[in-house]
Design an enzyme around this catalytic site. Structure first.
Site, short mmCIF file in Angstrom:
data_model
loop_
_atom_site.label_atom_id
_atom_site.label_comp_id
_atom_site.label_asym_id
_atom_site.label_seq_id
_atom_site.Cartn_x
_atom_site.Cartn_y
_atom_site.Cartn_z
CE LYS A 1 -1.59 7.86 0.82
NZ LYS A 1 -2.72 7.05 1.31
CD GLN B 1 0.51 -8.60 -2.78
OE1 GLN B 1 1.34 -9.23 -3.58
NE2 GLN B 1 -0.76 -8.93 -3.22
N GLY C 1 1.88 2.85 -2.60
CA GLY C 1 1.41 4.08 -3.39
C GLY C 1 2.19 3.58 -4.81
CE LYS C 2 3.56 -2.22 -4.57
NZ LYS C 2 2.95 -1.87 -3.27
N GLY D 1 0.88 14.32 -3.13
CA GLY D 1 -0.60 14.49 -3.56
C GLY D 1 -0.95 13.15 -4.42
CG ASP E 1 -1.64 -1.24 1.29
OD1 ASP E 1 -2.40 -1.63 0.55
OD2 ASP E 1 -1.72 -1.80 2.48
CE LYS F 1 1.30 10.97 -7.45
NZ LYS F 1 1.24 11.83 -6.64
N GLY G 1 -4.29 -3.90 -5.07
CA GLY G 1 -5.10 -3.01 -5.45
C GLY G 1 -4.17 -1.59 -5.75
CG HIS G 2 -0.99 -1.23 -7.67
ND1 HIS G 2 0.01 -1.74 -8.82
CD2 HIS G 2 -0.91 -1.80 -6.54
CE1 HIS G 2 0.66 -2.51 -7.93
NE2 HIS G 2 0.29 -2.59 -6.87
CB THR G 3 -5.66 3.76 -5.56
OG1 THR G 3 -6.32 2.30 -5.17
CG2 THR G 3 -6.68 4.67 -5.91
#
Length: 431
Positions: free
Chosen positions: A332, A225, A16-17, A416, A14, A19, A41-43
């Site tokens: 972040k 992961q 931020g990979k 951001g 988690d 992005k 889950g990559h957002t």
């Protein structure tokens, strides 16, 4: 020879990979996902549109980029098709840009049922899986009874393997777990329907990637992961079912390790963890809830709230070593903008002694007390800053201290959620 870059998570996932891969995909010709399944889950936020990808590499958001699902991935065809449909609705999917390794293993319905049933039996000793059948699919792979994507292309081979597997799985489900079994024809027809829809993507991706590198194409390898969830190098047994470290980029995509030229580790400016397992820098409930809300720390796949804590530089140093990191990506940073003080864990105290190297044994890690260094916050917004020199001085000092403790330089800083909100200190694909 083309440039090759691996992006790996340097924490418990988690980071931020998604992005970061999305940003770097602009400079790559091919993006390869090399392990894991739809438990990841990559957002990515593109033009204020949130896109969550579970299997397809983030590079699909860039026109003309070839996206490969490698042999190290376990594929749930239903989820893959949902993803394709969702991207198609946003006009972000092109059939010719997706390739799936013929040697990637399939997640079957019985894998998901076994996953949830086993977790239920473990009770308070559960691992904290997502229940999506990832672990049981990898178990079958190692047990040499898995079904590959290539088997979808041969109806007789698929049916024979399925029949043999169900004989064993149904016995286990009904006798040991007291659950319902499956009928061969039900799964057979379901998966033959999937075959009609995804067979066009299935090919020998190892040959494709190797040829591309030889022809001078740039390749970006995308992990899922994080390092501390690696089956061999993580906090076992509270780990995922695959190797998440950079070495898997070679084995999970079918290219020789000498072809990998650069490895980047992605870390948040603080630390999070989902599921069970020790977490030395985890905050007290009130502070944790505050940081969780500030960072929007909820799982992209499960929606589960993430556990939150201060940045753990002991884990970063460990990740730098086992991955052979050439650079860090810090995400972040902007989440910490309003904090008056920020802490970094520089070591652990265990049984009265100070340790600087990360112990992977949960029973040891659970008793480690973090040794913190406290730094002043910067009290100014970093959101959307484009140039490193324009960051607040205390933010620069924080980044410098992270580099010192981890022993690796930061080359990208995310400030951001939007694609454009990042500072690129060095482009890994440039000379």
């Amino acid at each position: 020879m083309g440039k090759t870059v691996v992006v790996v998570g340097a924490q418990w996932g988690d980071e931020g990979k998604g992005k970061i891969v999305d940003i770097l995909a602009e400079y790559a010709d091919i993006i390869v996902r090399y392990q894991g399944g739809n438990n990841a889950g990559h957002t990515v936020l593109v033009n204020k549109e949130k896109v969550i990808l579970h299997l397809i590499p983030s590079g699909i958001l860039h026109p003309g980029k070839k996206c490969v699902i490698g042999n190290g991935v376990v594929v749930d065809p239903a989820i893959l098709l949902e993803e394709i449909e969702g991207l198609s609705a946003l006009k972000l999917f092109r059939h010719e840009d997706l390739l799936i390794s013929k040697d990637a293993h399939l997640i079957m319905p019985y894998h998901k049922k076994l996953d949830t049933a086993k977790e239920r039996l473990r009770g308070t000793h559960k691992i904290g899986t997502t229940g999506r059948g990832i672990g049981p699919a990898y178990e079958d792979k190692v047990a040499r009874c898995g079904i590959k994507c290539a088997d979808l292309l041969d109806e007789e081979a698929f049916r024979n393997k399925l029949k043999i597997n169900l004989h064993e799985k149904n016995h286990y489900l009904t006798t040991i777990l007291h659950d319902k079994g499956y009928e061969v024809h039900d799964i057979y027809h379901e998966y033959m329907n999937y075959a009609q829809r995804i067979s066009r993507y299935i090919t020998d991706t190892s040959v494709f990637i190797d040829d591309a590198i030889r022809k001078g194409k740039s390749v970006l390898f995308e992990g899922a992961q994080g390092t501390l969830l690696d089956i061999d190098h993580g906090t076992y047994p509270y780990v995922t079912s695959s190797n998440t470290v950079s070495g898997e980029a070679a084995t999970g995509s079918g290219v020789g390790p000498s072809k990998i030229k650069m490895v980047l580790g992605v870390t948040k400016a603080y630390t999070t963890r989902v599921g069970e397992g020790p977490f030395p820098t985890e905050l007290e409930e009130k502070e944790e809830a505050r940081l969780r809300e500030m960072g929007g720390e909820y799982g992209a796949t499960t929606g589960r709230p993430r556990r939150c804590g201060w940045l753990d530089a002991v884990t970063l140093k460990y990740s730098a070593r086992v991955n052979g990191l050439d650079g860090l990506v810090l995400t972040k940073l902007d989440v910490l903008d309003s904090l008056a003080e920020i802490k970094i864990c520089a070591g652990y105290k265990y049984k009265g002694a100070v340790i600087r190297d990360f112990p992977t044994e949960p029973h040891i890690l659970d008793k480690c007390e973090p040794i913190y260094e406290t730094m002043k916050g910067w009290g100014k917004t970093t959101r959307g800053v484009k140039d490193f020199k324009n960051l607040p001085e205390n933010a620069k000092l924080y980044i410098k201290r992270i580099e010192e403790l981890a022993g690796v330089g930061v080359i990208i800083i995310s400030v951001g959620a939007e694609r454009k909100e990042a500072i690129l200190l060095k482009n890994p694909f440039s000379d």
